[in-house]
Scaffold this motif. Sequence first.
Motif, PDB file in Angstrom:
ATOM      1  N   VAL A  32       0.850  -1.195   0.000  1.00 21.01           N
ATOM      2  CA  VAL A  32       0.000   0.000   0.000  1.00 21.01           C
ATOM      3  C   VAL A  32       0.882   1.239   0.000  1.00 21.01           C
ATOM      4  N   ASP A  33       0.883   1.949  -1.124  1.00 22.45           N
ATOM      5  CA  ASP A  33       1.675   3.179  -1.252  1.00 22.45           C
ATOM      6  C   ASP A  33       1.059   4.002  -2.366  1.00 22.45           C
ATOM      7  N   ASP A  34       0.874   5.317  -2.143  1.00 22.26           N
ATOM      8  CA  ASP A  34       0.264   6.145  -3.174  1.00 22.26           C
ATOM      9  C   ASP A  34       1.261   6.575  -4.240  1.00 22.26           C
ATOM     10  N   ASP A  35       2.553   6.283  -4.047  1.00 23.05           N
ATOM     11  CA  ASP A  35       3.565   6.524  -5.069  1.00 23.05           C
ATOM     12  C   ASP A  35       3.536   5.328  -6.027  1.00 23.05           C
ATOM     13  N   GLU A  36       2.933   5.512  -7.185  1.00 30.20           N
ATOM     14  CA  GLU A  36       2.705   4.393  -8.102  1.00 30.20           C
ATOM     15  C   GLU A  36       4.011   3.755  -8.567  1.00 30.20           C
ATOM     16  N   ASP A  37       5.027   4.563  -8.884  1.00 29.28           N
ATOM     17  CA  ASP A  37       6.294   4.015  -9.368  1.00 29.28           C
ATOM     18  C   ASP A  37       6.957   3.149  -8.301  1.00 29.28           C
ATOM     19  N   LEU A  38       7.013   3.660  -7.088  1.00 30.10           N
ATOM     20  CA  LEU A  38       7.626   2.902  -5.998  1.00 30.10           C
ATOM     21  C   LEU A  38       6.830   1.636  -5.709  1.00 30.10           C
ATOM     22  N   ARG A  39       5.516   1.773  -5.712  1.00 32.08           N
ATOM     23  CA  ARG A  39       4.647   0.611  -5.448  1.00 32.08           C
ATOM     24  C   ARG A  39       4.886  -0.476  -6.485  1.00 32.08           C
ATOM     25  N   ASP A  40       4.967  -0.090  -7.753  1.00 28.20           N
ATOM     26  CA  ASP A  40       5.179  -1.067  -8.814  1.00 28.20           C
ATOM     27  C   ASP A  40       6.538  -1.746  -8.690  1.00 28.20           C
ATOM     28  N   GLU A  41       7.564  -0.993  -8.281  1.00 26.37           N
ATOM     29  CA  GLU A  41       8.887  -1.584  -8.107  1.00 26.37           C
ATOM     30  C   GLU A  41       8.893  -2.646  -7.019  1.00 26.37           C
ATOM     31  N   VAL A  42       8.222  -2.342  -5.909  1.00 26.23           N
ATOM     32  CA  VAL A  42       8.146  -3.309  -4.815  1.00 26.23           C
ATOM     33  C   VAL A  42       7.349  -4.538  -5.251  1.00 26.23           C
ATOM     34  N   PHE A  51       6.629 -14.286  -4.403  1.00 29.37           N
ATOM     35  CA  PHE A  51       5.495 -13.830  -3.600  1.00 29.37           C
ATOM     36  C   PHE A  51       4.289 -13.558  -4.500  1.00 29.37           C
ATOM     37  N   SER A  52       3.094 -13.775  -3.961  1.00 29.05           N
ATOM     38  CA  SER A  52       1.868 -13.365  -4.638  1.00 29.05           C
ATOM     39  C   SER A  52       1.531 -11.972  -4.132  1.00 29.05           C
ATOM     40  N   VAL A  53       1.644 -10.963  -4.992  1.00 25.19           N
ATOM     41  CA  VAL A  53       1.615  -9.572  -4.536  1.00 25.19           C
ATOM     42  C   VAL A  53       0.528  -8.779  -5.255  1.00 25.19           C
ATOM     43  N   ARG A  54      -0.190  -7.960  -4.472  1.00 25.07           N
ATOM     44  CA  ARG A  54      -1.144  -6.994  -5.020  1.00 25.07           C
ATOM     45  C   ARG A  54      -0.770  -5.602  -4.510  1.00 25.07           C
ATOM     46  N   GLY A  55      -0.983  -4.589  -5.326  1.00 28.01           N
ATOM     47  CA  GLY A  55      -0.672  -3.229  -4.931  1.00 28.01           C
ATOM     48  C   GLY A  55      -1.932  -2.384  -4.821  1.00 28.01           C
ATOM     49  N   PHE A  56      -1.951  -1.466  -3.835  1.00 29.81           N
ATOM     50  CA  PHE A  56      -3.087  -0.581  -3.622  1.00 29.81           C
ATOM     51  C   PHE A  56      -2.580   0.829  -3.316  1.00 29.81           C
ATOM     52  N   PRO A  57      -3.296   1.869  -3.781  1.00 34.06           N
ATOM     53  CA  PRO A  57      -2.843   3.241  -3.533  1.00 34.06           C
ATOM     54  C   PRO A  57      -3.253   3.808  -2.184  1.00 34.06           C
ATOM     55  N   GLY A  58      -4.213   3.169  -1.491  1.00 41.45           N
ATOM     56  CA  GLY A  58      -4.674   3.711  -0.219  1.00 41.45           C
ATOM     57  C   GLY A  58      -5.473   2.711   0.583  1.00 41.45           C
ATOM     58  N   SER A  59      -5.969   3.172   1.734  1.00 42.60           N
ATOM     59  CA  SER A  59      -6.635   2.276   2.673  1.00 42.60           C
ATOM     60  C   SER A  59      -7.964   1.742   2.146  1.00 42.60           C
ATOM     61  N   ARG A  60      -8.754   2.584   1.494  1.00 42.27           N
ATOM     62  CA  ARG A  60     -10.057   2.134   1.004  1.00 42.27           C
ATOM     63  C   ARG A  60      -9.893   0.976   0.020  1.00 42.27           C
ATOM     64  N   GLU A  61      -8.948   1.127  -0.900  1.00 40.58           N
ATOM     65  CA  GLU A  61      -8.714   0.074  -1.885  1.00 40.58           C
ATOM     66  C   GLU A  61      -8.201  -1.201  -1.212  1.00 40.58           C
ATOM     67  N   LEU A  62      -7.360  -1.037  -0.195  1.00 36.08           N
ATOM     68  CA  LEU A  62      -6.854  -2.200   0.547  1.00 36.08           C
ATOM     69  C   LEU A  62      -7.995  -2.940   1.228  1.00 36.08           C
ATOM     70  N   TYR A  63      -8.853  -2.219   1.933  1.00 38.93           N
ATOM     71  CA  TYR A  63      -9.964  -2.858   2.651  1.00 38.93           C
ATOM     72  C   TYR A  63     -10.873  -3.615   1.687  1.00 38.93           C
ATOM     73  N   ARG A  64     -11.169  -3.000   0.528  1.00 34.44           N
ATOM     74  CA  ARG A  64     -12.009  -3.684  -0.460  1.00 34.44           C
ATOM     75  C   ARG A  64     -11.315  -4.954  -0.947  1.00 34.44           C
ATOM     76  N   GLY A  65     -10.022  -4.859  -1.195  1.00 35.67           N
ATOM     77  CA  GLY A  65      -9.280  -6.017  -1.680  1.00 35.67           C
ATOM     78  C   GLY A  65      -9.254  -7.152  -0.673  1.00 35.67           C
ATOM     79  N   LEU A  66      -9.084  -6.815   0.601  1.00 37.60           N
ATOM     80  CA  LEU A  66      -9.005  -7.845   1.633  1.00 37.60           C
ATOM     81  C   LEU A  66     -10.355  -8.515   1.872  1.00 37.60           C
ATOM     82  N   LEU A  67     -11.441  -7.814   1.570  1.00 39.05           N
ATOM     83  CA  LEU A  67     -12.765  -8.426   1.704  1.00 39.05           C
ATOM     84  C   LEU A  67     -12.905  -9.606   0.750  1.00 39.05           C
TER      85      LEU A  67
END
Length: 263
Positions: A32-42, A51-67
């Motif tokens: 979870v990072d709003d810096d898209e370039d950094l998030r994509d690198e990680v 690793f099985s990895v998903r990226g999210f820009p903020g908390s709302r998107e994370l909560y929806r994803g975890l549901l």
Amino acid sequence: MNSESRHPMPDTGDIIERLEPGTGVGLRVCVVDDDEDLRDEVVLGLQASGFSVRGFPGSRELYRGLLHTPCDVVILDIGLPGEDGFSVTTSLKEVSSCGVVLLTSMTSIESRIKGLMDGADAYLTKPVDLRELAATVLSVHRRIATRRPEAGDETESGAPSITQTSATWSMSIDGWVLMAPNALGVSLTGSERLFLTCLFSHLNEVVRREVLVEAMGHRADYYLSHRLDMLVSRLRKKVLHETGVALPLRAVRGLGFSLTCMR
């Protein structure tokens, strides 16, 4: 993009090649990072290590994803827009058993202490070597996987003391253990305890979301609806896994939840 996250990662080309292939196979990670370039690198760096990895820009998107799909470890920036990483850490620990790694440019000892006291399992500063990040994620996951829930207060016979709130489901006198009809107990988190206590007080009735949120000690106008849904989803799965019996907890669309038990 906030100023807190404007720190480039080290060049990932050589690092990705040196990461052990298959290191993170089977491990589900959210970044979870709003810096898209950094998030994509990680994300790409950890995916290269299995690793099985998903990226999210903020908390709302994370909560929806975890549901929809839970994860094992969340890598979390602190300086997020809206709900910051400290608050997200606290929320995740209330409703989830996942590990939390804070990855931030905040280097002060005060920030480290706050992050760890809020429940983070590790605190790393940017820029970070992807090998160190991968090793930290693995270490956190190992610690989380070996934890066992506390059993709560027990009687001399070794069984939790029971108060018969209903003929089929009940809670221990102190409220920290939920007992299923087959006499198997489930240890509860603080939020789960408050949530169920409110429902047991209104058996077979629909309890509105805002009433449940306030019973858990939060402001209804601040507490995100997705957080309550995450708590309910995890609680249902935990109860079924530990007792083999489905919790009779019914969601009433647009209103709230109802616990259906014999009185």
